[in-house]
Motif scaffolding. Structure first.
Motif, PDB file in Angstrom:
ATOM      1  N   VAL A  13       0.859  -1.189   0.000  1.00 31.85           N
ATOM      2  CA  VAL A  13       0.000   0.000   0.000  1.00 31.85           C
ATOM      3  C   VAL A  13       0.891   1.234   0.000  1.00 31.85           C
ATOM      4  CG1 VAL A  13      -1.769   1.276   1.256  1.00 31.85           C
ATOM      5  CG2 VAL A  13      -1.843  -1.218   1.197  1.00 31.85           C
ATOM      6  N   THR A  14       0.634   2.158  -0.939  1.00 32.32           N
ATOM      7  CA  THR A  14       1.526   3.314  -1.131  1.00 32.32           C
ATOM      8  C   THR A  14       0.984   4.622  -0.564  1.00 32.32           C
ATOM      9  OG1 THR A  14       0.587   3.810  -3.319  1.00 32.32           O
ATOM     10  CG2 THR A  14       2.455   2.286  -3.238  1.00 32.32           C
ATOM     11  N   ARG A  15      -0.045   4.570   0.235  1.00 32.36           N
ATOM     12  CA  ARG A  15      -0.590   5.805   0.786  1.00 32.36           C
ATOM     13  C   ARG A  15       0.400   6.474   1.735  1.00 32.36           C
ATOM     14  NH1 ARG A  15      -6.034   6.616   0.323  1.00 32.36           N
ATOM     15  NH2 ARG A  15      -6.368   7.495   2.383  1.00 32.36           N
ATOM     16  N   ALA A  16       0.179   7.756   2.010  1.00 28.56           N
ATOM     17  CA  ALA A  16       1.021   8.471   2.966  1.00 28.56           C
ATOM     18  C   ALA A  16       0.983   7.770   4.318  1.00 28.56           C
ATOM     19  CB  ALA A  16       0.544   9.921   3.118  1.00 28.56           C
ATOM     20  N   ALA A  17       2.070   7.879   5.067  1.00 31.17           N
ATOM     21  CA  ALA A  17       2.164   7.182   6.350  1.00 31.17           C
ATOM     22  C   ALA A  17       1.002   7.526   7.273  1.00 31.17           C
ATOM     23  CB  ALA A  17       3.489   7.516   7.019  1.00 31.17           C
ATOM     24  N   SER A  18       0.562   8.773   7.249  1.00 27.74           N
ATOM     25  CA  SER A  18      -0.525   9.215   8.118  1.00 27.74           C
ATOM     26  C   SER A  18      -1.884   8.681   7.681  1.00 27.74           C
ATOM     27  CB  SER A  18      -0.567  10.747   8.153  1.00 27.74           C
ATOM     28  OG  SER A  18      -0.801  11.271   6.852  1.00 27.74           O
ATOM     29  N   GLN A  19      -1.949   8.089   6.472  1.00 22.86           N
ATOM     30  CA  GLN A  19      -3.225   7.623   5.935  1.00 22.86           C
ATOM     31  C   GLN A  19      -3.264   6.114   5.724  1.00 22.86           C
ATOM     32  OE1 GLN A  19      -3.098  10.015   2.385  1.00 22.86           O
ATOM     33  NE2 GLN A  19      -4.119  11.744   3.339  1.00 22.86           N
ATOM     34  N   LEU A  20      -2.293   5.408   6.255  1.00 19.34           N
ATOM     35  CA  LEU A  20      -2.197   3.975   6.007  1.00 19.34           C
ATOM     36  C   LEU A  20      -3.190   3.152   6.826  1.00 19.34           C
ATOM     37  CD1 LEU A  20       1.670   3.504   5.803  1.00 19.34           C
ATOM     38  CD2 LEU A  20       0.038   2.940   3.996  1.00 19.34           C
ATOM     39  N   GLY A  21      -3.636   3.685   7.960  1.00 15.92           N
ATOM     40  CA  GLY A  21      -4.411   2.885   8.899  1.00 15.92           C
ATOM     41  C   GLY A  21      -5.660   2.262   8.316  1.00 15.92           C
ATOM     42  N   GLU A  22      -6.509   3.046   7.680  1.00 15.75           N
ATOM     43  CA  GLU A  22      -7.765   2.530   7.144  1.00 15.75           C
ATOM     44  C   GLU A  22      -7.516   1.554   6.002  1.00 15.75           C
ATOM     45  OE1 GLU A  22     -11.980   2.113   6.601  1.00 15.75           O
ATOM     46  OE2 GLU A  22     -10.606   2.558   8.247  1.00 15.75           O
ATOM     47  N   ALA A  23      -6.549   1.875   5.129  1.00 14.53           N
ATOM     48  CA  ALA A  23      -6.229   0.970   4.026  1.00 14.53           C
ATOM     49  C   ALA A  23      -5.726  -0.371   4.561  1.00 14.53           C
ATOM     50  CB  ALA A  23      -5.179   1.610   3.111  1.00 14.53           C
ATOM     51  N   ARG A  24      -4.842  -0.319   5.550  1.00 17.47           N
ATOM     52  CA  ARG A  24      -4.326  -1.555   6.143  1.00 17.47           C
ATOM     53  C   ARG A  24      -5.471  -2.378   6.730  1.00 17.47           C
ATOM     54  NH1 ARG A  24      -0.003  -4.066   8.304  1.00 17.47           N
ATOM     55  NH2 ARG A  24       1.471  -2.512   7.542  1.00 17.47           N
ATOM     56  N   ARG A  25      -6.387  -1.730   7.441  1.00 17.51           N
ATOM     57  CA  ARG A  25      -7.500  -2.444   8.064  1.00 17.51           C
ATOM     58  C   ARG A  25      -8.343  -3.171   7.026  1.00 17.51           C
ATOM     59  NH1 ARG A  25     -12.718  -2.091   8.922  1.00 17.51           N
ATOM     60  NH2 ARG A  25     -12.940  -0.131   7.775  1.00 17.51           N
ATOM     61  N   LEU A  26      -8.649  -2.507   5.919  1.00 18.54           N
ATOM     62  CA  LEU A  26      -9.508  -3.102   4.897  1.00 18.54           C
ATOM     63  C   LEU A  26      -8.815  -4.259   4.183  1.00 18.54           C
ATOM     64  CD1 LEU A  26     -11.098   0.127   3.379  1.00 18.54           C
ATOM     65  CD2 LEU A  26     -12.254  -1.620   4.751  1.00 18.54           C
ATOM     66  N   PHE A  27      -7.537  -4.077   3.870  1.00 19.04           N
ATOM     67  CA  PHE A  27      -6.824  -5.160   3.180  1.00 19.04           C
ATOM     68  C   PHE A  27      -6.604  -6.350   4.106  1.00 19.04           C
ATOM     69  CE2 PHE A  27      -5.661  -1.949  -0.038  1.00 19.04           C
ATOM     70  CZ  PHE A  27      -5.883  -2.693  -1.188  1.00 19.04           C
ATOM     71  N   GLU A  28      -6.299  -6.096   5.358  1.00 21.43           N
ATOM     72  CA  GLU A  28      -6.120  -7.209   6.302  1.00 21.43           C
ATOM     73  C   GLU A  28      -7.436  -7.932   6.546  1.00 21.43           C
ATOM     74  OE1 GLU A  28      -4.180  -5.500   9.697  1.00 21.43           O
ATOM     75  OE2 GLU A  28      -2.176  -5.792   8.828  1.00 21.43           O
ATOM     76  N   ALA A  29      -8.551  -7.186   6.553  1.00 20.55           N
ATOM     77  CA  ALA A  29      -9.858  -7.822   6.711  1.00 20.55           C
ATOM     78  C   ALA A  29     -10.155  -8.759   5.539  1.00 20.55           C
ATOM     79  CB  ALA A  29     -10.950  -6.761   6.831  1.00 20.55           C
ATOM     80  N   ALA A  30      -9.561  -8.441   4.372  1.00 23.62           N
ATOM     81  CA  ALA A  30      -9.735  -9.298   3.195  1.00 23.62           C
ATOM     82  C   ALA A  30      -8.717 -10.429   3.159  1.00 23.62           C
ATOM     83  CB  ALA A  30      -9.613  -8.465   1.920  1.00 23.62           C
ATOM     84  N   GLY A  31      -7.890 -10.530   4.223  1.00 21.10           N
ATOM     85  CA  GLY A  31      -6.972 -11.650   4.351  1.00 21.10           C
ATOM     86  C   GLY A  31      -5.553 -11.392   3.917  1.00 21.10           C
ATOM     87  N   ALA A  32      -5.248 -10.181   3.448  1.00 22.75           N
ATOM     88  CA  ALA A  32      -3.929  -9.905   2.886  1.00 22.75           C
ATOM     89  C   ALA A  32      -2.875  -9.682   3.966  1.00 22.75           C
ATOM     90  CB  ALA A  32      -3.991  -8.678   1.981  1.00 22.75           C
ATOM     91  N   ARG A  33      -1.649 -10.012   3.617  1.00 18.03           N
ATOM     92  CA  ARG A  33      -0.490  -9.542   4.356  1.00 18.03           C
ATOM     93  C   ARG A  33      -0.147  -8.183   3.753  1.00 18.03           C
ATOM     94  NH1 ARG A  33       5.634 -11.262   2.911  1.00 18.03           N
ATOM     95  NH2 ARG A  33       6.719  -9.933   4.419  1.00 18.03           N
ATOM     96  N   VAL A  34      -0.123  -7.154   4.555  1.00 20.74           N
ATOM     97  CA  VAL A  34       0.047  -5.792   4.058  1.00 20.74           C
ATOM     98  C   VAL A  34       1.447  -5.277   4.372  1.00 20.74           C
ATOM     99  CG1 VAL A  34      -0.777  -3.406   4.167  1.00 20.74           C
ATOM    100  CG2 VAL A  34      -2.407  -5.305   4.321  1.00 20.74           C
ATOM    101  N   LEU A  35       2.104  -4.753   3.350  1.00 19.55           N
ATOM    102  CA  LEU A  35       3.388  -4.082   3.517  1.00 19.55           C
ATOM    103  C   LEU A  35       3.224  -2.608   3.167  1.00 19.55           C
ATOM    104  CD1 LEU A  35       5.877  -6.648   1.917  1.00 19.55           C
ATOM    105  CD2 LEU A  35       5.505  -6.193   4.348  1.00 19.55           C
ATOM    106  N   ASP A  36       3.877  -1.770   3.931  1.00 17.65           N
ATOM    107  CA  ASP A  36       3.772  -0.329   3.717  1.00 17.65           C
ATOM    108  C   ASP A  36       4.837   0.158   2.732  1.00 17.65           C
ATOM    109  OD1 ASP A  36       1.847  -0.450   5.661  1.00 17.65           O
ATOM    110  OD2 ASP A  36       3.155   0.278   7.269  1.00 17.65           O
TER     111      ASP A  36
END
Length: 269
Positions: A13-36
């Protein structure tokens, strides 16, 4: 029980560091391993003067038009410096917002937008704007560099008096996070997601810095996922392809597009 659609998949996920939280939550809810890969560093513009001057005359505007949550944050912070806030703005000033995150940030500040277009892109705001632009005075706080001028240009062409001011700048970080670089080098990444044209631009620069002239080779087999048409155009320009585009153009749409893109021709075995 059905497995999550991105289970055992690695998504960057390439969003700004301050905006990663919601994106991480949604992708992890879909089962993904998320890297920033925070491809944006959000900071102040070179000068606050133009924005401060415009806010000092806020009562003279009819509409305040936000195209990003970053613009909302900047305006709220500058108003607080003078003992005010968006919720207490002059009664004659209405707010328009492009995008779900922009509208959501306004909601959390207790000042919901008076108009949000049906599609989360700037073109939709112009097409569906609830009143004629003729004679209106609009304030558009925006990114200092690299953003589109379509809003200002279109409203000016419709007869509005448009004031565009830099409210923040999105700069490129110095390097890739070590874990993300290692996963790319090892061929462990299934998808790379982009939320703006600048994230594409900065990611390209960071990859080139980390991997040299052969940087495009680390993207072979990686699905490139875009949040919207302008981001897709930047992917085609700098990366040569885009494998899926979000619809709607928000984070939930980005997750669904990621599922589609990974299951497409660039799917890893």
């Amino acid at each position: 029980m059905t497995s999550p659609p991105l289970q055992q998949r690695c998504v960057v996920v390439t969003r700004a560091a301050s905006q990663l939280g919601e994106a991480r939550r949604l992708f992890e809810a879909a089962g993904a391993r998320v890297l920033d890969l925070p491809a944006l560093v959000i900071g102040p513009p070179d000068s606050w003067g133009p924005l401060d001057d415009a806010l000092a005359e806020l009562e003279d505007f009819h509409w305040l038009v936000f195209s990003s949550a970053n613009g909302v944050e900047a305006v709220e912070a500058r108003l607080e410096r003078i003992g005010s806030n968006l919720a207490d703005r002059p009664r004659g000033v209405k707010i328009a917002a492009v995008g779900a995150s922009t509208a959501s940030r306004l909601e959390r500040l207790g000042t919901p937008a008076d108009f949000v277009p049906p599609a989360f892109v700037a073109d939709s705001l112009i097409e569906h704007f609830p009143v004629s632009g003729w004679g209106l005075r609009l304030l558009l706080p925006r990114v200092q560099s690299g953003g589109r001028t379509i809003l200002g240009d279109a409203f000016a062409a419709a007869g509005a008096r448009v004031v565009e001011v830099p409210a923040y700048e999105s700069r490129c970080p110095q390097e890739l996070p070590l874990a993300t670089a290692a996963a790319l080098r090892a061929g462990q990444v299934d998808a790379l997601t982009f939320s703006s044209g600048k994230t594409v631009q900065h990611t390209s620069a960071l990859l080139q810095h980390s991997f040299g002239d052969a940087w495009r080779e680390v993207l072979v087999g990686v699905a490139l996922i875009s949040i919207g048409p302008q981001t897709s155009a930047r992917c085609l320009e700098l990366l040569g392809r885009v494998d899926a585009e979000a619809d709607p153009h928000d984070l939930q749409g980005l997750v669904r597009a990621c599922v589609a893109g990974i299951s497409g021709p660039f799917r890893r075995a």
